[in-house]
Design a protein around this motif. Structure first.
Motif, PDB file in Angstrom:
ATOM      1  N   THR A   1       0.908  -1.419  -0.297  1.00 27.01           N
ATOM      2  CA  THR A   1      -0.123   0.187   0.146  1.00 27.01           C
ATOM      3  C   THR A   1       0.918   1.150   0.004  1.00 27.01           C
ATOM      4  OG1 THR A   1       0.277  -0.142   2.231  1.00 27.01           O
ATOM      5  CG2 THR A   1      -1.764  -0.964   1.329  1.00 27.01           C
ATOM      6  N   TYR A   2      -0.225   2.829  -0.572  1.00 25.29           N
ATOM      7  CA  TYR A   2       1.068   3.630   0.175  1.00 25.29           C
ATOM      8  C   TYR A   2       1.519   3.894   1.043  1.00 25.29           C
ATOM      9  CZ  TYR A   2       2.505   8.674  -0.528  1.00 25.29           C
ATOM     10  OH  TYR A   2       2.535   9.697  -1.135  1.00 25.29           O
ATOM     11  N   GLN A   3       0.937   3.163   2.096  1.00 24.30           N
ATOM     12  CA  GLN A   3       1.322   3.234   3.445  1.00 24.30           C
ATOM     13  C   GLN A   3       2.812   2.619   4.038  1.00 24.30           C
ATOM     14  OE1 GLN A   3       0.544   5.402   6.330  1.00 24.30           O
ATOM     15  NE2 GLN A   3       2.343   4.355   6.911  1.00 24.30           N
ATOM     16  N   ASP A   4       2.832   1.839   2.475  1.00 28.35           N
ATOM     17  CA  ASP A   4       4.356   0.846   2.810  1.00 28.35           C
ATOM     18  C   ASP A   4       5.568   1.733   2.194  1.00 28.35           C
ATOM     19  OD1 ASP A   4       3.684  -1.868   4.206  1.00 28.35           O
ATOM     20  OD2 ASP A   4       2.601  -1.998   2.101  1.00 28.35           O
ATOM     21  N   PHE A   5       5.209   2.612   1.760  1.00 27.31           N
ATOM     22  CA  PHE A   5       5.883   3.730   0.755  1.00 27.31           C
ATOM     23  C   PHE A   5       6.174   4.812   0.935  1.00 27.31           C
ATOM     24  CE2 PHE A   5       4.696   1.546  -3.282  1.00 27.31           C
ATOM     25  CZ  PHE A   5       6.540   1.437  -3.800  1.00 27.31           C
ATOM     26  N   GLU A   6       5.113   5.315   2.729  1.00 28.51           N
ATOM     27  CA  GLU A   6       5.471   6.112   3.391  1.00 28.51           C
ATOM     28  C   GLU A   6       6.784   5.730   4.307  1.00 28.51           C
ATOM     29  OE1 GLU A   6       4.760   9.336   3.941  1.00 28.51           O
ATOM     30  OE2 GLU A   6       2.364   9.241   3.658  1.00 28.51           O
ATOM     31  N   ASN A   7       6.791   4.777   4.946  1.00 30.85           N
ATOM     32  CA  ASN A   7       7.881   4.395   5.806  1.00 30.85           C
ATOM     33  C   ASN A   7       8.724   4.097   4.819  1.00 30.85           C
ATOM     34  OD1 ASN A   7       5.530   3.405   7.436  1.00 30.85           O
ATOM     35  ND2 ASN A   7       5.097   1.489   7.672  1.00 30.85           N
ATOM     36  N   ALA A   8       9.003   3.400   3.544  1.00 29.68           N
ATOM     37  CA  ALA A   8      10.001   3.689   2.782  1.00 29.68           C
ATOM     38  C   ALA A   8      10.970   4.653   2.788  1.00 29.68           C
ATOM     39  CB  ALA A   8       9.846   2.567   1.321  1.00 29.68           C
ATOM     40  N   PHE A   9       9.865   6.075   2.562  1.00 25.11           N
ATOM     41  CA  PHE A   9      10.561   7.190   2.254  1.00 25.11           C
ATOM     42  C   PHE A   9      11.338   7.913   3.758  1.00 25.11           C
ATOM     43  CE2 PHE A   9       7.387   8.154  -1.075  1.00 25.11           C
ATOM     44  CZ  PHE A   9       8.629   8.413  -1.829  1.00 25.11           C
ATOM     45  N   CYS A  10      11.338   7.269   4.594  1.00 24.26           N
ATOM     46  CA  CYS A  10      11.832   7.328   5.796  1.00 24.26           C
ATOM     47  C   CYS A  10      13.034   6.399   6.094  1.00 24.26           C
ATOM     48  CB  CYS A  10      10.927   7.036   7.334  1.00 24.26           C
ATOM     49  SG  CYS A  10       9.247   7.749   7.501  1.00 24.26           S
ATOM     50  N   LYS A  11      13.499   5.728   5.332  1.00 26.27           N
ATOM     51  CA  LYS A  11      14.750   5.037   4.986  1.00 26.27           C
ATOM     52  C   LYS A  11      15.779   5.254   3.815  1.00 26.27           C
ATOM     53  CE  LYS A  11      12.987   0.395   7.713  1.00 26.27           C
ATOM     54  NZ  LYS A  11      13.580  -0.361   7.442  1.00 26.27           N
ATOM     55  N   ILE A  12      14.552   5.619   2.925  1.00 27.86           N
ATOM     56  CA  ILE A  12      15.722   5.758   1.641  1.00 27.86           C
ATOM     57  C   ILE A  12      15.263   7.234   1.328  1.00 27.86           C
ATOM     58  CG2 ILE A  12      15.757   4.790  -1.234  1.00 27.86           C
ATOM     59  CD1 ILE A  12      15.990   2.874   0.956  1.00 27.86           C
ATOM     60  N   GLN A  13      16.703   7.840   0.929  1.00 32.55           N
ATOM     61  CA  GLN A  13      16.350   9.168   0.249  1.00 32.55           C
ATOM     62  C   GLN A  13      17.645   9.259  -1.031  1.00 32.55           C
ATOM     63  OE1 GLN A  13      17.222   9.648   4.579  1.00 32.55           O
ATOM     64  NE2 GLN A  13      15.273   9.987   3.806  1.00 32.55           N
ATOM     65  N   PRO A  14      17.203  10.360  -1.823  1.00 29.88           N
ATOM     66  CA  PRO A  14      18.020  10.637  -2.765  1.00 29.88           C
ATOM     67  C   PRO A  14      19.738  10.845  -2.616  1.00 29.88           C
ATOM     68  CG  PRO A  14      16.937  12.103  -2.870  1.00 29.88           C
ATOM     69  CD  PRO A  14      16.404  11.782  -1.338  1.00 29.88           C
ATOM     70  N   SER A  15      20.534   9.669  -3.238  1.00 30.44           N
ATOM     71  CA  SER A  15      21.645  10.015  -3.214  1.00 30.44           C
ATOM     72  C   SER A  15      22.489  10.862  -3.383  1.00 30.44           C
ATOM     73  CB  SER A  15      22.390   8.312  -3.897  1.00 30.44           C
ATOM     74  OG  SER A  15      21.945   8.314  -4.699  1.00 30.44           O
ATOM     75  N   ILE A  16      22.657  11.510  -4.157  1.00 30.67           N
ATOM     76  CA  ILE A  16      23.118  12.324  -5.358  1.00 30.67           C
ATOM     77  C   ILE A  16      22.847  14.151  -4.820  1.00 30.67           C
ATOM     78  CG2 ILE A  16      23.618  13.044  -7.496  1.00 30.67           C
ATOM     79  CD1 ILE A  16      23.347   9.806  -7.567  1.00 30.67           C
ATOM     80  N   SER A  17      23.711  14.844  -4.770  1.00 32.97           N
ATOM     81  CA  SER A  17      23.235  16.100  -4.274  1.00 32.97           C
ATOM     82  C   SER A  17      23.825  17.247  -5.559  1.00 32.97           C
ATOM     83  CB  SER A  17      25.356  16.511  -3.173  1.00 32.97           C
ATOM     84  OG  SER A  17      25.621  16.628  -4.497  1.00 32.97           O
ATOM     85  N   GLN A  18      22.417  18.172  -5.165  1.00 31.90           N
ATOM     86  CA  GLN A  18      22.707  19.715  -6.495  1.00 31.90           C
ATOM     87  C   GLN A  18      23.747  19.386  -6.266  1.00 31.90           C
ATOM     88  OE1 GLN A  18      19.694  20.113  -7.326  1.00 31.90           O
ATOM     89  NE2 GLN A  18      20.814  20.985  -8.980  1.00 31.90           N
ATOM     90  N   LYS A  19      24.556  19.519  -6.060  1.00 32.21           N
ATOM     91  CA  LYS A  19      26.191  20.139  -6.390  1.00 32.21           C
ATOM     92  C   LYS A  19      26.799  19.644  -7.312  1.00 32.21           C
ATOM     93  CE  LYS A  19      30.499  20.532  -4.050  1.00 32.21           C
ATOM     94  NZ  LYS A  19      31.321  20.374  -3.226  1.00 32.21           N
ATOM     95  N   GLU A  20      26.618  17.795  -6.924  1.00 37.08           N
ATOM     96  CA  GLU A  20      27.459  16.926  -7.937  1.00 37.08           C
ATOM     97  C   GLU A  20      26.438  16.784  -8.886  1.00 37.08           C
ATOM     98  OE1 GLU A  20      27.387  12.631  -6.206  1.00 37.08           O
ATOM     99  OE2 GLU A  20      27.441  12.042  -8.205  1.00 37.08           O
ATOM    100  N   LEU A  21      25.178  16.881  -9.243  1.00 38.62           N
ATOM    101  CA  LEU A  21      24.669  17.490  -9.984  1.00 38.62           C
ATOM    102  C   LEU A  21      25.017  18.720 -11.031  1.00 38.62           C
ATOM    103  CD1 LEU A  21      20.548  16.257  -8.754  1.00 38.62           C
ATOM    104  CD2 LEU A  21      22.365  14.831 -10.620  1.00 38.62           C
ATOM    105  N   ASP A  22      25.191  19.451 -10.731  1.00 35.54           N
ATOM    106  CA  ASP A  22      25.878  20.925 -11.008  1.00 35.54           C
ATOM    107  C   ASP A  22      27.166  20.321 -11.931  1.00 35.54           C
ATOM    108  OD1 ASP A  22      23.607  22.138 -10.541  1.00 35.54           O
ATOM    109  OD2 ASP A  22      24.597  22.953  -8.910  1.00 35.54           O
TER     110      ASP A  22
END
Ligand code: ADP
Length: 357
Positions: free
Chosen positions: A323-344
């Motif tokens: 369910t969406y709630q499972d994603f809600e929980n997953a967002f607490c653990k998984i964050q984007p791994s690339i910084s804006q500085k790196e993207l620039d």
């Protein structure tokens, strides 16, 4: 159109796998190879025959341990990858189809008109599909896929790296068409590598020599694809070795939607279109790999909901849908791994040295 191209490539590919036997895998020696049709032979495709003898000779003189190592650990065929398996990256795909695949597959039509881009640098954040793209190119060419990791060469295989690079190109010549994919190429080509006789510098020299041979040979059907998330570390005098330098950016919203739906479709899930759209929105800035990790984390949610003692006995149909709630929980653990500085950095490097897309 591309679809026509793909169909004809598809049939040629399956045909070639059926008929072609590599001398490396073949107990009966060299003669067999001469008898078998070159897998890329077709209307207007040149067969690589003139240098076969010397390649076979060299192969005979190469340590069997190295050949085995290349065959078992560097050749990395895996399941075929289709364009649709790679979400987004439409412009890159178009450039590759037009400028890499077509000239190789229809060298009759392109003969003399363009230099074949046999060396490609894919640069950009980690986990954005560079390896997937390398595999896809190999699949489309019906090619043997060689995967060398720059980090593996300078850690696991440091002492033997130079020989492994040499043997990989040798085997690639025998198993043409071949795609040699080298990840973390910055490790080999970094301007930091200065000591002249260090193992890394010897590997680099060997790699560049081999690459040079590929680039100057009219007959070899070998494409070298390198990837890096640190293009700025590549020695500036070595950039010219890459005839195409293509930025592989983060997935846009359409691509993230495709990745999420693709991954969810393998599971029992209960999310409506609005919730999926919300996931697409909330994964802005995620790499394809980050999105995949998020989905993997979410789809085990129903498992976590079961009493721990029952885990081994669970059959999938007993699990509630994701369910969406499972994603809600997953967002607490998984964050984007690339910084804006790196993207620039990538955007800047692309402006200066990338091939326009
Ligand atoms: P890279 O070589 O750029 O570090 P990979 O090609 O190894 O990244 O991708 C790692 C994983 O991330 C893939 O196996 C796939 O699950 C997912 N992925 C990344 N980019 C994409 C994409 N554009 N389309 C589909 N899946 C992707």
């Amino acid at each position: 159109s591309y679809s026509t191209a793909k169909n004809s490539l598809g049939s040629r590919t399956s045909e070639s796998f059926g008929k072609y036997t590599s001398p490396v895998m073949n107990d009966h020696g060299d003669e067999h190879r001469q008898l078998l049709p070159h897998p890329m032979q077709g209307p207007g495709l040149r067969a690589a025959t003139s240098s076969n003898h010397s390649v076979d000779e060299q192969l005979k003189n190469t340590d069997t341990h190295l050949i085995d190592l290349v065959t078992n650990e560097i050749i990395n065929q895996g399941p075929p990858v289709d364009w649709n398996d790679i979400a987004g990256l439409d412009l890159v795909k178009a450039v590759i189809k037009e400028e890499v695949l077509w000239p190789v597959l229809r060298s009759d039509a392109f003969n003399g008109l363009t230099a074949l881009p046999r060396s490609i640098l894919l640069f950009g954040p980690r986990g954005t599909g560079k390896t997937l793209m390398g595999r896809c190119i190999a699949s489309q060419l019906g090619a043997t896929f060689f995967k060398i990791t720059g980090s593996g060469l300078v850690t696991k295989w440091l002492g033997e790296g130079e020989k492994i690079v040499h043997a990989s190109f040798l085997v690639a010549r025998c198993r043409q068409p071949s795609v040699i994919f080298v990840s973390d190429i910055d490790m080999l080509l970094s301007s930091q590598v200065s000591e002249e006789h260090s193992p890394v510098s010897r590997m680099r020299t060997e790699f560049l020599m081999q690459l040079d041979t590929v680039l100057t040979s009219a007959e070899d059907q070998i494409v070298v694809i390198c990837s890096t998330s640190k293009p700025e570390e590549i020695d500036e005098s070595l950039r010219r070795y890459f005839m195409k330098r293509l930025l592989i950016p983060l997935p846009d919203s359409t691509a993230r939607h495709q990745i999420i739906v693709q991954l969810l479709s393998q599971h029992n899930y209960c999310l409506n279109d609005k919730e999926v759209a919300l996931l697409v929105q909330r994964t802005e800035g995620f790499s394809g790999l980050d999105v995949a990790h998020l989905c993997q984390e979410a789809v085990v949610g129903p498992l976590h909901a079961m009493p721990a003692t029952d885990l081994s006995a669970i059959i999938p149909s007993q699990l509630r849908p994701v369910t969406y709630q499972d994603f809600e929980n997953a967002f607490c653990k998984i964050q984007p791994s690339i910084s804006q500085k790196e993207l620039d950095t990538y955007v800047e490097w692309n402006k200066m040295f990338g091939c326009s897309q």
